[in-house]
Scaffold this motif. Structure first.
Motif, mmCIF file in Angstrom:
data_model
loop_
_atom_site.group_PDB
_atom_site.id
_atom_site.type_symbol
_atom_site.label_atom_id
_atom_site.label_comp_id
_atom_site.label_asym_id
_atom_site.label_seq_id
_atom_site.Cartn_x
_atom_site.Cartn_y
_atom_site.Cartn_z
ATOM 1 N N LYS A 249 0.853 -1.183 0.000
ATOM 2 C CA LYS A 249 0.000 0.000 0.000
ATOM 3 C C LYS A 249 0.896 1.243 0.000
ATOM 4 O O LYS A 249 1.963 1.247 0.606
ATOM 5 C CB LYS A 249 -0.914 0.026 1.232
ATOM 6 C CG LYS A 249 -1.872 -1.149 1.337
ATOM 7 C CD LYS A 249 -2.847 -1.204 0.171
ATOM 8 C CE LYS A 249 -3.776 -2.415 0.261
ATOM 9 N NZ LYS A 249 -4.651 -2.525 -0.930
ATOM 10 N N THR A 250 0.447 2.289 -0.679
ATOM 11 C CA THR A 250 1.217 3.524 -0.747
ATOM 12 C C THR A 250 0.305 4.700 -1.055
ATOM 13 O O THR A 250 -0.763 4.524 -1.650
ATOM 14 C CB THR A 250 2.319 3.433 -1.829
ATOM 15 O OG1 THR A 250 3.050 4.656 -1.866
ATOM 16 C CG2 THR A 250 1.721 3.162 -3.202
ATOM 17 N N ASP A 251 0.732 5.888 -0.639
ATOM 18 C CA ASP A 251 -0.030 7.082 -0.993
ATOM 19 C C ASP A 251 0.547 7.746 -2.240
ATOM 20 O O ASP A 251 0.134 8.848 -2.604
ATOM 21 C CB ASP A 251 -0.088 8.071 0.171
ATOM 22 C CG ASP A 251 1.287 8.548 0.621
ATOM 23 O OD1 ASP A 251 2.297 7.925 0.243
ATOM 24 O OD2 ASP A 251 1.349 9.550 1.379
ATOM 25 N N ILE A 252 1.489 7.073 -2.903
ATOM 26 C CA ILE A 252 2.015 7.577 -4.172
ATOM 27 C C ILE A 252 1.045 7.171 -5.281
ATOM 28 O O ILE A 252 0.845 5.983 -5.527
ATOM 29 C CB ILE A 252 3.408 7.008 -4.487
ATOM 30 C CG1 ILE A 252 4.372 7.262 -3.327
ATOM 31 C CG2 ILE A 252 3.957 7.630 -5.769
ATOM 32 C CD1 ILE A 252 5.735 6.633 -3.523
ATOM 33 N N ALA A 253 0.441 8.132 -5.927
ATOM 34 C CA ALA A 253 -0.509 7.841 -6.998
ATOM 35 C C ALA A 253 0.235 7.339 -8.229
ATOM 36 O O ALA A 253 1.438 7.550 -8.381
ATOM 37 C CB ALA A 253 -1.318 9.086 -7.343
ATOM 38 N N SER A 254 -0.481 6.655 -9.128
ATOM 39 C CA SER A 254 0.153 6.090 -10.318
ATOM 40 C C SER A 254 0.810 7.163 -11.180
ATOM 41 O O SER A 254 1.902 6.968 -11.722
ATOM 42 C CB SER A 254 -0.879 5.311 -11.144
ATOM 43 O OG SER A 254 -1.971 6.142 -11.507
ATOM 44 N N THR A 255 0.159 8.325 -11.292
ATOM 45 C CA THR A 255 0.757 9.413 -12.082
ATOM 46 C C THR A 255 2.035 9.923 -11.415
ATOM 47 O O THR A 255 2.999 10.300 -12.103
ATOM 48 C CB THR A 255 -0.231 10.572 -12.235
ATOM 49 O OG1 THR A 255 -0.685 10.996 -10.933
ATOM 50 C CG2 THR A 255 -1.432 10.160 -13.065
ATOM 51 N N GLU A 256 2.051 9.935 -10.089
ATOM 52 C CA GLU A 256 3.246 10.382 -9.364
ATOM 53 C C GLU A 256 4.376 9.373 -9.512
ATOM 54 O O GLU A 256 5.554 9.745 -9.580
ATOM 55 C CB GLU A 256 2.909 10.602 -7.886
ATOM 56 C CG GLU A 256 1.978 11.786 -7.648
ATOM 57 C CD GLU A 256 1.546 11.903 -6.207
ATOM 58 O OE1 GLU A 256 1.424 13.041 -5.710
ATOM 59 O OE2 GLU A 256 1.312 10.853 -5.561
ATOM 60 N N MET A 257 4.041 8.076 -9.557
ATOM 61 C CA MET A 257 5.062 7.054 -9.777
ATOM 62 C C MET A 257 5.757 7.271 -11.113
ATOM 63 O O MET A 257 6.983 7.159 -11.224
ATOM 64 C CB MET A 257 4.427 5.656 -9.750
ATOM 65 C CG MET A 257 4.040 5.162 -8.382
ATOM 66 S SD MET A 257 3.497 3.435 -8.449
ATOM 67 C CE MET A 257 3.004 3.187 -6.736
ATOM 68 N N LEU A 258 4.961 7.610 -12.125
ATOM 69 C CA LEU A 258 5.536 7.851 -13.441
ATOM 70 C C LEU A 258 6.405 9.102 -13.436
ATOM 71 O O LEU A 258 7.460 9.148 -14.085
ATOM 72 C CB LEU A 258 4.423 7.968 -14.477
ATOM 73 C CG LEU A 258 3.614 6.689 -14.714
ATOM 74 C CD1 LEU A 258 2.447 6.964 -15.664
ATOM 75 C CD2 LEU A 258 4.492 5.578 -15.252
ATOM 76 N N ASP A 259 5.971 10.139 -12.687
ATOM 77 C CA ASP A 259 6.766 11.359 -12.572
ATOM 78 C C ASP A 259 8.097 11.080 -11.866
ATOM 79 O O ASP A 259 9.142 11.618 -12.250
ATOM 80 C CB ASP A 259 6.002 12.437 -11.796
ATOM 81 C CG ASP A 259 4.911 13.093 -12.628
ATOM 82 O OD1 ASP A 259 5.025 13.050 -13.870
ATOM 83 O OD2 ASP A 259 3.963 13.627 -12.033
ATOM 84 N N ILE A 260 8.046 10.250 -10.830
ATOM 85 C CA ILE A 260 9.271 9.902 -10.104
ATOM 86 C C ILE A 260 10.220 9.156 -11.022
ATOM 87 O O ILE A 260 11.427 9.421 -11.056
ATOM 88 C CB ILE A 260 8.938 9.053 -8.862
ATOM 89 C CG1 ILE A 260 8.197 9.906 -7.818
ATOM 90 C CG2 ILE A 260 10.213 8.475 -8.244
ATOM 91 C CD1 ILE A 260 7.704 9.112 -6.628
ATOM 92 N N GLN A 261 9.670 8.204 -11.778
ATOM 93 C CA GLN A 261 10.510 7.446 -12.699
ATOM 94 C C GLN A 261 11.148 8.366 -13.737
ATOM 95 O O GLN A 261 12.338 8.243 -14.052
ATOM 96 C CB GLN A 261 9.695 6.364 -13.400
ATOM 97 C CG GLN A 261 10.553 5.490 -14.328
ATOM 98 C CD GLN A 261 9.716 4.733 -15.325
ATOM 99 O OE1 GLN A 261 8.665 5.181 -15.739
ATOM 100 N NE2 GLN A 261 10.194 3.558 -15.708
ATOM 101 N N LYS A 262 10.377 9.306 -14.246
ATOM 102 C CA LYS A 262 10.847 10.186 -15.313
ATOM 103 C C LYS A 262 11.885 11.183 -14.820
ATOM 104 O O LYS A 262 12.905 11.423 -15.483
ATOM 105 C CB LYS A 262 9.658 10.928 -15.928
ATOM 106 C CG LYS A 262 10.048 11.924 -17.018
ATOM 107 C CD LYS A 262 8.812 12.634 -17.555
ATOM 108 C CE LYS A 262 9.191 13.660 -18.618
ATOM 109 N NZ LYS A 262 7.985 14.382 -19.131
ATOM 110 N N ASN A 263 11.643 11.782 -13.645
ATOM 111 C CA ASN A 263 12.467 12.896 -13.191
ATOM 112 C C ASN A 263 13.505 12.549 -12.129
ATOM 113 O O ASN A 263 14.359 13.391 -11.813
ATOM 114 C CB ASN A 263 11.559 14.011 -12.648
ATOM 115 C CG ASN A 263 10.617 14.567 -13.704
ATOM 116 O OD1 ASN A 263 11.050 15.009 -14.757
ATOM 117 N ND2 ASN A 263 9.320 14.524 -13.424
#
Length: 311
Positions: A249-263
Motif C-alpha cells: 500500500k502507498t499514498d504515491i498515486a500512479s501518475t506520481e510514480m511515473l513522474d518519479i521514474q521520469k524525473n
C-alpha cells in the motif's frame, strides 16, 4: 557510520522494488498486461489523512525535481491487521535528483523515542500499532527532524506470496540456524515463500540482531527482483501482480510514480546507506535501543542537507 555499497546494481534493484517495482513491469508489458498493471496500481493506492508537515513548507514538485523522502514500512500482520500491526522494518529513503543520489537509513525497531500523538516514549515500531501510518509518519518525522513526503507499506506476512509467485528464491546464508521448525544451513540455499519469511524474520540467534535480519531481508528482496525480472517472472505476471496488489500500500498515486521514474531515475545510480548506532538498555524489564542525541543529530543533518532543507 556510513557504508558505501559495493554493488550498486543490487541495491538499485532492492530500492526499486520497494518504491516502484511496477515500473519494471510497466516497461515490459503491453495490452492485456498493461491493463492489469494499472489495476494493481489502483489497488495499491491508499492515501491517508494527515496534517501538512511543518518541516516541509510546500508540497514537493516533481517537475522542478524537488528532493523527496519516502518512509518504507514493513508490517508484521500475523494478527491479521495490516492497518495496525507492529512495524518490523522502518526505512527512510531520500532522493536528490540534482546531485543524482539517494540515501537510506534503517531505524532499528527497538529505538526508544517519543510516540507522537501518545505523549510518551516507547519503541518506535509501536507507533504503527498504536495509530497506523498516520502515527508512524509524524513519529519518524519527529525522530529524524525531517519531513516524510510519502510512504510505502509492505505486509511482511503476505510477502511469502510474492516469493512463491516468482517460483522461490536463492540466497547465501552466512551461518547455519534453525527457526520455526525449519533448518537453514550455511551457504547457498533455495527457499519457498514460507521459508523465506522465516529466514528474513529470525534475529534472536543472530549476533548482529536487527542489523543481521535487515541484511537477510535485503537478500530476499534482491532475489525476488532477479526472478521477477526474468522471463519466467514475466510469464507469472498475473500471480506477481496479485501478490503485490494484496500486500503493498502507498499514498504515491500512479501518475506520481511515473513522474518519479521520469524525473528521479538517475538518482538510483548512487545510493548511500546510513547506519544508526546506539546502546541497548533495559527499562522496566523491556529492552530498548537508546540512540545518543549526537548520533540522532548526525543522521538528521545528513538527511536535511540531502533534502536541501537548510538552503
Amino acid at each position: 557510520m556510513r557504508k558505501k555499497l559495493k554493488n550498486l546494481k543490487k541495491w538499485q534493484k532492492y530500492t526499486f522494488l520497494i518504491i516502484g517495482v511496477l515500473f519494471l513491469v510497466v516497461g515490459s508489458m503491453v495490452g492485456y498486461a498493461f491493463y492489469n498493471v494499472n489495476k494493481t496500481l489502483s489497488t495499491m493506492h491508499q492515501p491517508i489523512e494527515r496534517e501538512h508537515s511543518d518541516k516541509r513548507p510546500e508540497k514537493v514538485n516533481f517537475i522542478e525535481q524537488d528532493p523527496i523522502s519516502i518512509l518504507l514500512i514493513g508490517v508484521d500482520s500475523r494478527n491479521g491487521n495490516l492497518e495496525r500491526g507492529l512495524s518490523d522494518t522502518l526505512m527512510v529513503i531520500t532522493v536528490n535528483p540534482d546531485d543524482k543520489s539517494m540515501k537510506m537509513v534503517s531505524i532499528p525497531r527497538d529505538t526508544r523515542t517519543e510516540i507522537v500523538g501518545k505523549g510518551f516514549e516507547d519503541k518506535i515500531n509501536h507507533a504503527h500499532s498504536f495509530g497506523g501510518v498516520e502515527m508512524a509518519i509524524p513519529t519518524v518525522e519527529n525522530f529524524l527532524d525531517i519531513p516524510i513526503d510519502y510512504y510505502v507499506k509492505i505486509n511482511m506476512e503476505g510477502f511469502k506470496d510474492l516469493v512463491d509467485a516468482v517460483g522461490g528464491v536463492e540466497v547465501n546464508n552466512s551461518f547455519a540456524f534453525s527457526t520455526g521448525g525449519m533448518d537453514f544451513p550455511e551457504g547457498k540455499i533455495s527457499l519457498n515463500g514460507k521459508e523465506a519469511l522465516a529466514f528474513s524474520r529470525m534475529r534472536k540467534q543472530d549476533p548482529r540482531g536487527d542489523f543481521g535480519r535487515t541484511d537477510r531481508q535485503k537478500q530476499i528482496v534482491q532475489a525476488v527482483i532477479k526472478k521477477g525480472a526474468s522471463f519466467s517472472g514475466i510469464t507469472n505476471l498475473d500471480s506477481i501482480l496479485n501478490a503485490i496488489g494484496q500486500n503493498v500500500k502507498t499514498d504515491i498515486a500512479s501518475t506520481e510514480m511515473l513522474d518519479i521514474q521520469k524525473n528521479y531515475k538517475e538518482a538510483i545510480n548512487d545510493l548511500e546507506v546510513l547506519q544508526i548506532t546506539g546502546t541497548g538498555t533495559t527499562i522496566s524489564r523491556i529492552y530498548y535501543l537508546q540512540v545518543p542525541e549526537e548520533e540522532r543529530l548526525r543522521i538528521s543533518t545528513i538527511l536535511k542537507e540531502h533534502l536541501k532543507l537548510n538552503e
